[in-house]
Design a protein around this motif. Structure first.
Motif, PDB file in Angstrom:
ATOM      1  N   VAL A  64       0.833  -1.203   0.000  1.00  0.00           N
ATOM      2  CA  VAL A  64       0.000   0.000   0.000  1.00  0.00           C
ATOM      3  C   VAL A  64       0.870   1.256   0.000  1.00  0.00           C
ATOM      4  CG1 VAL A  64      -1.753   1.307   1.252  1.00  0.00           C
ATOM      5  CG2 VAL A  64      -1.904  -1.191   1.156  1.00  0.00           C
ATOM      6  N   VAL A  65       1.908   1.272   0.825  1.00  0.00           N
ATOM      7  CA  VAL A  65       2.765   2.457   0.881  1.00  0.00           C
ATOM      8  C   VAL A  65       3.469   2.678  -0.454  1.00  0.00           C
ATOM      9  CG1 VAL A  65       4.759   3.539   1.997  1.00  0.00           C
ATOM     10  CG2 VAL A  65       3.095   2.285   3.374  1.00  0.00           C
ATOM     11  N   LEU A  66       4.025   1.612  -1.031  1.00  0.00           N
ATOM     12  CA  LEU A  66       4.699   1.756  -2.319  1.00  0.00           C
ATOM     13  C   LEU A  66       3.727   2.189  -3.405  1.00  0.00           C
ATOM     14  CD1 LEU A  66       6.991   0.346  -0.771  1.00  0.00           C
ATOM     15  CD2 LEU A  66       7.382  -1.075  -2.778  1.00  0.00           C
ATOM     16  N   SER A  67       2.499   1.686  -3.345  1.00  0.00           N
ATOM     17  CA  SER A  67       1.493   2.083  -4.328  1.00  0.00           C
ATOM     18  C   SER A  67       1.201   3.569  -4.230  1.00  0.00           C
ATOM     19  CB  SER A  67       0.201   1.288  -4.106  1.00  0.00           C
ATOM     20  OG  SER A  67       0.399  -0.085  -4.343  1.00  0.00           O
ATOM     21  N   LYS A  68       1.070   4.070  -3.013  1.00  0.00           N
ATOM     22  CA  LYS A  68       0.732   5.479  -2.824  1.00  0.00           C
ATOM     23  C   LYS A  68       1.921   6.398  -3.103  1.00  0.00           C
ATOM     24  CE  LYS A  68      -3.205   4.710   0.241  1.00  0.00           C
ATOM     25  NZ  LYS A  68      -4.203   5.435  -0.582  1.00  0.00           N
ATOM     26  N   VAL A  69       3.139   5.931  -2.858  1.00  0.00           N
ATOM     27  CA  VAL A  69       4.322   6.687  -3.281  1.00  0.00           C
ATOM     28  C   VAL A  69       4.305   6.826  -4.803  1.00  0.00           C
ATOM     29  CG1 VAL A  69       6.833   6.580  -3.535  1.00  0.00           C
ATOM     30  CG2 VAL A  69       5.794   6.166  -1.307  1.00  0.00           C
ATOM     31  N   THR A  70       4.045   5.716  -5.484  1.00  0.00           N
ATOM     32  CA  THR A  70       3.964   5.734  -6.948  1.00  0.00           C
ATOM     33  C   THR A  70       2.868   6.684  -7.409  1.00  0.00           C
ATOM     34  OG1 THR A  70       4.755   3.448  -7.054  1.00  0.00           O
ATOM     35  CG2 THR A  70       3.604   4.301  -8.988  1.00  0.00           C
TER      36      THR A  70
ATOM     37  N   ASP B   3       5.641   3.033  13.693  1.00  0.00           N
ATOM     38  CA  ASP B   3       5.488   4.431  14.102  1.00  0.00           C
ATOM     39  C   ASP B   3       4.038   4.896  14.098  1.00  0.00           C
ATOM     40  OD1 ASP B   3       8.235   4.471  14.296  1.00  0.00           O
ATOM     41  OD2 ASP B   3       8.531   5.257  12.274  1.00  0.00           O
ATOM     42  N   LYS B   4       3.145   4.056  13.552  1.00  0.00           N
ATOM     43  CA  LYS B   4       1.699   4.288  13.590  1.00  0.00           C
ATOM     44  C   LYS B   4       1.249   5.534  12.829  1.00  0.00           C
ATOM     45  CE  LYS B   4       1.256   0.589  15.954  1.00  0.00           C
ATOM     46  NZ  LYS B   4       0.797  -0.642  15.241  1.00  0.00           N
ATOM     47  N   LEU B   5       1.980   5.888  11.771  1.00  0.00           N
ATOM     48  CA  LEU B   5       1.512   6.955  10.896  1.00  0.00           C
ATOM     49  C   LEU B   5       0.412   6.415   9.996  1.00  0.00           C
ATOM     50  CD1 LEU B   5       4.873   8.598   9.714  1.00  0.00           C
ATOM     51  CD2 LEU B   5       3.493   9.171  11.719  1.00  0.00           C
ATOM     52  N   SER B   6      -0.453   7.294   9.519  1.00  0.00           N
ATOM     53  CA  SER B   6      -1.409   6.884   8.496  1.00  0.00           C
ATOM     54  C   SER B   6      -0.640   6.607   7.209  1.00  0.00           C
ATOM     55  CB  SER B   6      -2.434   7.991   8.261  1.00  0.00           C
ATOM     56  OG  SER B   6      -1.817   9.119   7.655  1.00  0.00           O
ATOM     57  N   TYR B   7      -1.304   5.952   6.274  1.00  0.00           N
ATOM     58  CA  TYR B   7      -0.636   5.706   4.992  1.00  0.00           C
ATOM     59  C   TYR B   7      -0.230   7.021   4.340  1.00  0.00           C
ATOM     60  CZ  TYR B   7      -1.867   0.740   5.004  1.00  0.00           C
ATOM     61  OH  TYR B   7      -1.954  -0.598   5.305  1.00  0.00           O
ATOM     62  N   GLU B   8      -1.096   7.998   4.392  1.00  0.00           N
ATOM     63  CA  GLU B   8      -0.800   9.283   3.754  1.00  0.00           C
ATOM     64  C   GLU B   8       0.387   9.971   4.439  1.00  0.00           C
ATOM     65  OE1 GLU B   8      -3.801   8.126   4.528  1.00  0.00           O
ATOM     66  OE2 GLU B   8      -4.413   7.734   2.444  1.00  0.00           O
ATOM     67  N   GLN B   9       0.431   9.920   5.771  1.00  0.00           N
ATOM     68  CA  GLN B   9       1.560  10.510   6.506  1.00  0.00           C
ATOM     69  C   GLN B   9       2.854   9.761   6.201  1.00  0.00           C
ATOM     70  OE1 GLN B   9      -0.155  10.022  10.403  1.00  0.00           O
ATOM     71  NE2 GLN B   9      -0.644  12.212  10.602  1.00  0.00           N
ATOM     72  N   ALA B  10       2.766   8.438   6.132  1.00  0.00           N
ATOM     73  CA  ALA B  10       3.952   7.638   5.843  1.00  0.00           C
ATOM     74  C   ALA B  10       4.501   7.946   4.458  1.00  0.00           C
ATOM     75  CB  ALA B  10       3.624   6.152   5.959  1.00  0.00           C
ATOM     76  N   VAL B  11       3.615   8.094   3.490  1.00  0.00           N
ATOM     77  CA  VAL B  11       4.043   8.400   2.125  1.00  0.00           C
ATOM     78  C   VAL B  11       4.735   9.754   2.074  1.00  0.00           C
ATOM     79  CG1 VAL B  11       3.197   8.954  -0.189  1.00  0.00           C
ATOM     80  CG2 VAL B  11       2.353   6.926   1.001  1.00  0.00           C
TER      81      VAL B  11
END
Length: 313
Positions: A38-44, A284-292
């Motif tokens: 999910v994180v890699l998808s949203k970075v892309t 670290d419990k960030l949301s996906y958007e925060q992590a991206v």
């Protein structure tokens, strides 16, 4: 090849009819049910947006994503694992139904895994024979068959247990995150546990542990019962080591969104980058958007080189 088009495909076909210009059509990125994907998808997706493209995310089971990619319901899958997806991926690429959009630097492994303290309880690990001898330690009561915690992905665990007479039952969890719930509970009281794990993954940066060393994988293990430890059954071996991690694309992507396709080809995460991206969410419990956003801010020197010359907005 596909006799039934699922609802995702039907929605995509309707959207395609509505949107007549390529730039008006969103690039639909497939997300699966584990953190790194999910994180890699949203970075892309953020990189595509920076180039001026519209982006949508569609959640899909790994078994359903191939139909989406074939029919253009989904256009990108950024984390295709050799250990679980190679057969269908290779077949669809060979047929020209989808596109191999390149290989990440990361090397993969997916198999049974245990935290390091288990070696003190079950001497002889990581050899599979030691695990077999200690199987009762992994049961819920300390007696009977042990429990192996598996994720919701297609793996031949039952066949391996039968072929190697492992003395375990498989408990399939609903999603990947449930594996870490079980790991954390067991780790807190140093209870023996063996579960499905993979690398790259955030776990390797926070927990010491090791993969179980089953007989070395060979193709014959999956096709010839007479090969290997048990002449009567298939899958008497471990999963492949040092596997590839690829990206898949809809066959019309290069023509429809050329800069996005060229960027996708350039995107290449290594093990450490994927592990750190996952840890932002799972530890670290960030949301996906925060992590991206955090990952992009911390790794600009990496992703800026993925944008092809002439494609900057």
């Amino acid at each position: 090849m596909y006799t039934k088009i699922n609802s995702i495909v039907l929605i995509a076909l309707l959207l395609t009819c509505i949107n007549t210009r390529a730039n008006d059509q969103p690039i639909r990125i497939i997300t699966n049910n584990w953190t790194s994907q999910v994180v890699l998808s949203k970075v892309t997706g953020e990189l595509f947006k920076s180039l001026g493209y519209q982006v949508e995310y569609i959640s899909s089971a790994t078994s359903d994503q191939w139909g989406a990619l074939v029919y253009g319901a989904g256009h990108v899958q950024v984390e295709v694992w050799e250990g679980t997806m190679s057969d269908v991926f290779n077949r669809l690429v060979a047929e020209g139904s989808i596109v191999d959009a390149g290989t990440h630097d990361a090397k993969t492994r997916e198999d049974w895994w245990y935290p390091a303290y288990v070696e003190d309880i079950c001497p002889g690990l990581p050899d599979w024979r030691a695990l077999k001898a200690c199987s009762k330690l992994f049961s819920t009561s300390g007696e009977g068959r042990g429990i192996y915690f598996a994720g919701p992905w297609e793996k031949p665990d039952e066949a391996r247990i039968r072929a190697l007479d492992m003395g375990f039952n498989v408990k399939i969890l609903a999603n990947g995150d449930d594996l870490w719930v079980e790991l954390k509970k067991a780790n807190a009281i140093k209870k023996p546990i063996v579960l499905f794990n993979w690398t790259p993954n955030w776990v390797e940066s926070r927990f010491e542990g090791a993969f179980v060393e089953f007989p070395v994988h060979a193709r014959e293990c999956e096709t010839d019962p007479e090969w290997g430890e048990n002449p009567n059954y298939l899958y008497d071996c471990g999963n492949p080591k040092g596997g590839w991690l690829k990206k898949a694309a809809w066959k019309g992507m290069e023509k429809t969104w050329n800069c996005a396709y060229r960027t996708l080809k350039n995107i290449s995460f290594n093990n450490q980058q994927i592990a750190s991206a996952s840890a932002l969410v799972d530890v670290d419990k960030l949301s996906y958007e925060q992590a991206v956003r955090t990952w992009l801010d911390q790794n600009k020197d990496v992703w800026v080189n993925w944008i092809p010359e002439g494609c900057n907005k």
